[in-house]
Motif scaffolding. Sequence first.
Motif, PDB file in Angstrom:
ATOM      1  N   VAL A 309       0.842  -1.202   0.000  1.00  0.00           N
ATOM      2  CA  VAL A 309       0.000   0.000   0.000  1.00  0.00           C
ATOM      3  C   VAL A 309       0.873   1.246   0.000  1.00  0.00           C
ATOM      4  O   VAL A 309       0.624   2.209  -0.747  1.00  0.00           O
ATOM      5  N   HIS A 310       1.922   1.264   0.836  1.00  0.00           N
ATOM      6  CA  HIS A 310       2.846   2.407   0.854  1.00  0.00           C
ATOM      7  C   HIS A 310       3.483   2.608  -0.526  1.00  0.00           C
ATOM      8  O   HIS A 310       3.659   3.742  -0.981  1.00  0.00           O
ATOM      9  N   ALA A 311       3.812   1.498  -1.186  1.00  0.00           N
ATOM     10  CA  ALA A 311       4.469   1.595  -2.486  1.00  0.00           C
ATOM     11  C   ALA A 311       3.568   2.250  -3.532  1.00  0.00           C
ATOM     12  O   ALA A 311       4.055   2.826  -4.500  1.00  0.00           O
ATOM     13  N   LEU A 312       2.259   2.181  -3.336  1.00  0.00           N
ATOM     14  CA  LEU A 312       1.316   2.773  -4.292  1.00  0.00           C
ATOM     15  C   LEU A 312       1.273   4.301  -4.234  1.00  0.00           C
ATOM     16  O   LEU A 312       0.827   4.955  -5.191  1.00  0.00           O
ATOM     17  N   GLU A 313       1.694   4.892  -3.132  1.00  0.00           N
ATOM     18  CA  GLU A 313       1.481   6.335  -2.922  1.00  0.00           C
ATOM     19  C   GLU A 313       2.058   7.209  -4.033  1.00  0.00           C
ATOM     20  O   GLU A 313       1.382   8.142  -4.491  1.00  0.00           O
ATOM     21  N   PRO A 314       3.283   6.963  -4.512  1.00  0.00           N
ATOM     22  CA  PRO A 314       3.782   7.834  -5.601  1.00  0.00           C
ATOM     23  C   PRO A 314       2.927   7.743  -6.865  1.00  0.00           C
ATOM     24  O   PRO A 314       2.793   8.728  -7.590  1.00  0.00           O
ATOM     25  N   LEU A 315       2.347   6.593  -7.111  1.00  0.00           N
ATOM     26  CA  LEU A 315       1.523   6.418  -8.310  1.00  0.00           C
ATOM     27  C   LEU A 315       0.179   7.116  -8.172  1.00  0.00           C
ATOM     28  O   LEU A 315      -0.428   7.506  -9.168  1.00  0.00           O
ATOM     29  N   LEU A 316      -0.308   7.284  -6.946  1.00  0.00           N
ATOM     30  CA  LEU A 316      -1.588   7.965  -6.723  1.00  0.00           C
ATOM     31  C   LEU A 316      -1.507   9.457  -7.000  1.00  0.00           C
ATOM     32  O   LEU A 316      -2.537  10.113  -7.173  1.00  0.00           O
ATOM     33  N   ARG A 319       1.816  12.292 -12.422  1.00  0.00           N
ATOM     34  CA  ARG A 319       1.398  13.398 -13.301  1.00  0.00           C
ATOM     35  C   ARG A 319       0.424  12.933 -14.377  1.00  0.00           C
ATOM     36  O   ARG A 319      -0.314  13.747 -14.945  1.00  0.00           O
ATOM     37  N   GLU A 320       0.402  11.627 -14.678  1.00  0.00           N
ATOM     38  CA  GLU A 320      -0.472  11.103 -15.721  1.00  0.00           C
ATOM     39  C   GLU A 320      -1.754  10.543 -15.110  1.00  0.00           C
ATOM     40  O   GLU A 320      -1.717   9.733 -14.175  1.00  0.00           O
ATOM     41  N   GLU A 321      -2.893  10.953 -15.665  1.00  0.00           N
ATOM     42  CA  GLU A 321      -4.183  10.520 -15.124  1.00  0.00           C
ATOM     43  C   GLU A 321      -4.365   9.012 -15.230  1.00  0.00           C
ATOM     44  O   GLU A 321      -4.912   8.381 -14.322  1.00  0.00           O
ATOM     45  N   VAL A 322      -3.917   8.418 -16.326  1.00  0.00           N
ATOM     46  CA  VAL A 322      -4.108   6.983 -16.510  1.00  0.00           C
ATOM     47  C   VAL A 322      -3.348   6.189 -15.445  1.00  0.00           C
ATOM     48  O   VAL A 322      -3.803   5.129 -14.992  1.00  0.00           O
ATOM     49  N   VAL A 323      -2.214   6.711 -15.012  1.00  0.00           N
ATOM     50  CA  VAL A 323      -1.452   6.042 -13.947  1.00  0.00           C
ATOM     51  C   VAL A 323      -2.180   6.190 -12.614  1.00  0.00           C
ATOM     52  O   VAL A 323      -2.294   5.235 -11.837  1.00  0.00           O
ATOM     53  N   LYS A 353      -6.299   9.140   1.075  1.00  0.00           N
ATOM     54  CA  LYS A 353      -6.477  10.588   1.236  1.00  0.00           C
ATOM     55  C   LYS A 353      -5.703  11.381   0.186  1.00  0.00           C
ATOM     56  O   LYS A 353      -5.977  12.563  -0.021  1.00  0.00           O
ATOM     57  N   ARG A 354      -4.754  10.749  -0.474  1.00  0.00           N
ATOM     58  CA  ARG A 354      -3.990  11.443  -1.504  1.00  0.00           C
ATOM     59  C   ARG A 354      -4.831  11.756  -2.744  1.00  0.00           C
ATOM     60  O   ARG A 354      -4.414  12.549  -3.583  1.00  0.00           O
ATOM     61  N   VAL A 355      -5.996  11.118  -2.897  1.00  0.00           N
ATOM     62  CA  VAL A 355      -6.800  11.351  -4.097  1.00  0.00           C
ATOM     63  C   VAL A 355      -8.060  12.162  -3.797  1.00  0.00           C
ATOM     64  O   VAL A 355      -8.894  12.357  -4.673  1.00  0.00           O
TER      65      VAL A 355
END
Length: 852
Positions: A309-316, A319-323, A353-355
């Motif tokens: 779950v922590h590893a997902l944070e940069p992807l959330l 800069r790209e919406e699809v990512v 909460k990042r989204v």
Amino acid sequence: MGSLRQSRGDSLSGVALLERIGWIGEAESESIYVFGSLGLNPMDARKTVDDLHRRYGIAPLAGRFRYVSPQILADHLAARQLSAWTADHFREFISKLTTPMAESFARRLCSLSSVLANRATVEEVILGDQGPFCRLGDLEEGHLRILLRYLAGPFRHAALRALRRIIDSATDAQLLAATSSRRDLVWSLEELLWPEDTFAEAARLLLRLAVTENESIGNNATGLFVETFQVSLGRTAAGPPQRLQVLEEAIKSPSIAGRVLAAKALGRATAVSHIHRMGAPPSDIPGMPTESWRPTTWGELWRTESACVHALEPLLVDREEVVRLAAAEALSEGIEAAIKFPGVLEAWIAAAKRVIQDSYEIRKPLLTKLQWRLDRYAGDTNEDDLPKDVSEKDRDEVRTAINNRIDELGKLFRELKGDDFSSRFRWTLSSDPWRPSLRAGTKGGDELSEVQANLATEVLARPELFAGELEWLLSLTGHMPEIWIERLAKQDTHRVLWERLLEVSRSHERGIGWVTLYTLAQVPGDADPGAFDAAMEAIANAGAGPLQLFDLLIRAGLTPNRLERLVSLFATGTVAGRFLRRVTFSEWRDRLSTTDVARLVESVFGSLEGQEASVSFLSFYLHSRPDAAKDLGVVALRVLEATAEHAESHAGTLDDWAEVAKHVAKTDPYGVTGVALKRLGQENHFLNDGISEVLLEAWRIGDKKRLFDDFYAARVEGRDIVGFRLRLQLEKFPIAEVGDDDLIAWVAAKPETRAYTVAQMIGRPIGRPSALHAALLERFPGHGVGDAFLSDIISGTWWGSASERTRGLIHEAKQWVDDDRPAVKLWAEGAVVSLEEMLKRDEIRDAEERFR
């Protein structure tokens, strides 16, 4: 004495064979039974054993045999031969391999990898940088790529170096275009994922292939990469640190596709239910792990889940919406772990909460999963959601803890949902209308209806809100937009949005339905036909297209004037004939008379798509009104004949075609038989159950001799593809109902083709052979009649032992040997001999199966 046929044409006795290969010295004190592809049956094998005893003093142990399969013997010989080869021997041999030989050689080399004395030579020649696998083009253009697939597991480090050399030297465009070698590359890397020492590099190379994906099958590079990182049922023995290291590199990938794949892999890693995997580690390769890594304690599981779950944070926050969308979908997969494990919840909420400030489309996956879970836990915790190892005295405490976590997720849900109009609008119209939280509203009614009514009120007060959501609403799948438009129409008494909807209907087909719903909501079609027709004229005068008028007509209900208008639209080509299918599923269908149906079908008959639509329309109409077949027979037969001539273009309507034909067959069996045989000649498939049912229905109704003489006789003996298809189609057909005398007389006129044809159609005897079976065997013994019956006996599929099945066939055939008709008796005796020969081969095959 049994023998093994040699390539030069001579034969070699069993004992001499063993002498030549040097097997005798290894036999020790047990007898040897060489069988199967060596050509030794049990009797000859016994003689071979006696010879060994007499000539070499090998004493057989009473009643005991040592079974040596051809596979074992071949491996023994091959290992000894290959271990003696130099690098030049290997190069010369490989240069002469054909594709089938390459596969056979690869399989053998794979099975012998652990016993070869010259493994290093094999690696150097086949997998080294001077071998056949230096660049991607070598795999695409050559036929030796199968060696790479089979040797990847047993020679994994050398294979990994070869794969790195091939993939890293290729551009993305080259990898995308390389389709011939893609399967071999993926399969090779799949084997290298399992061991810990090759996992990281194999996963990196697999990611490169996935980024340049060119396959759509489930086990392509993309599917394999994502599935590898499952915490349970993954595809590697490597543990979490190694897995996360690979994924962290993917997260930093400059490729958008690479970061999306990283998100998807993390999503599978955070899931703790509904997990599956196809396949398992290869069990025939030494050194391979027996299973993938999996956590051994609950603590290890939740720590792994938290790390993912922590590893997902940069992807959330990419800069790209699809990512970001892929990451949000991946995070939603971990909600169950967040509920079950307190250590995961904190990390999951922090990531979610990042989204909160992101667009609704990014928040939607989290909202959907959260809503589903909150509804599931509404009221109380389900006993099935409690950990199985919790003691009875601790269950209340655990239940309370889970409920507290649910409360926290509820607060998060409200934050994610947002309070702006767009978020509320999109959440309401894309929500599952059957979810429990919408079953009862605040006023005792349907909450969903109340919310939609409030949204409609807001839109009518501020029409610009509708304009802002229009594009999204048009793209939304499902029927919720139509439900809301209908509610909006009932509230829009001043027709505030009418002009905008008319504008939408001119450019978007979905808008056509919205205009119709608006019109019907304000001017019901069945309440005052005159008022609705006037409204329809006004819409036409406002510039609405013909499809808009068509949609209004079929939804308003049937009247004579509307029927005339619809027939005119079809007949003039203003509306394409394919739209007759929509009439099929309107209330018109059951209200149309047979005369009305005939007119509609005639109006679209001028086009192939209209004829195809007519078949579907008539199928449903006649299913509801089978008595109408008598009145519609001429029209229906015309449609059937037209579509039979273009069967390839109408392949998708064969079921409907057969349904119509079966109804018409009851009144015109001869016309339908001719049409069905015509369609059979046009079909690409050899067996068509629908056409068989049509022919049987017509056969049941019509005169058998007339049908045979006029339709079957000339076609069934044809040596062309139509004749072949017809004979295949008519196997087990009750052709004998024509009459034995008539059939025998027909066969006698041209027995060289007709005898086998009739025998093939009536098939093998069931029980005592019939008089027709006996007459064919007696009158036409030299024309393959018996062969046709025997072929039908032995053909077919079965499960289990081939020899047991053949014994059953022999038992059945022996019953016919006692038949009092000489021709039947003679045929049965020959059939038994043939089946007994087949039994010998089946027994050998079954014996060999034990070693496969």
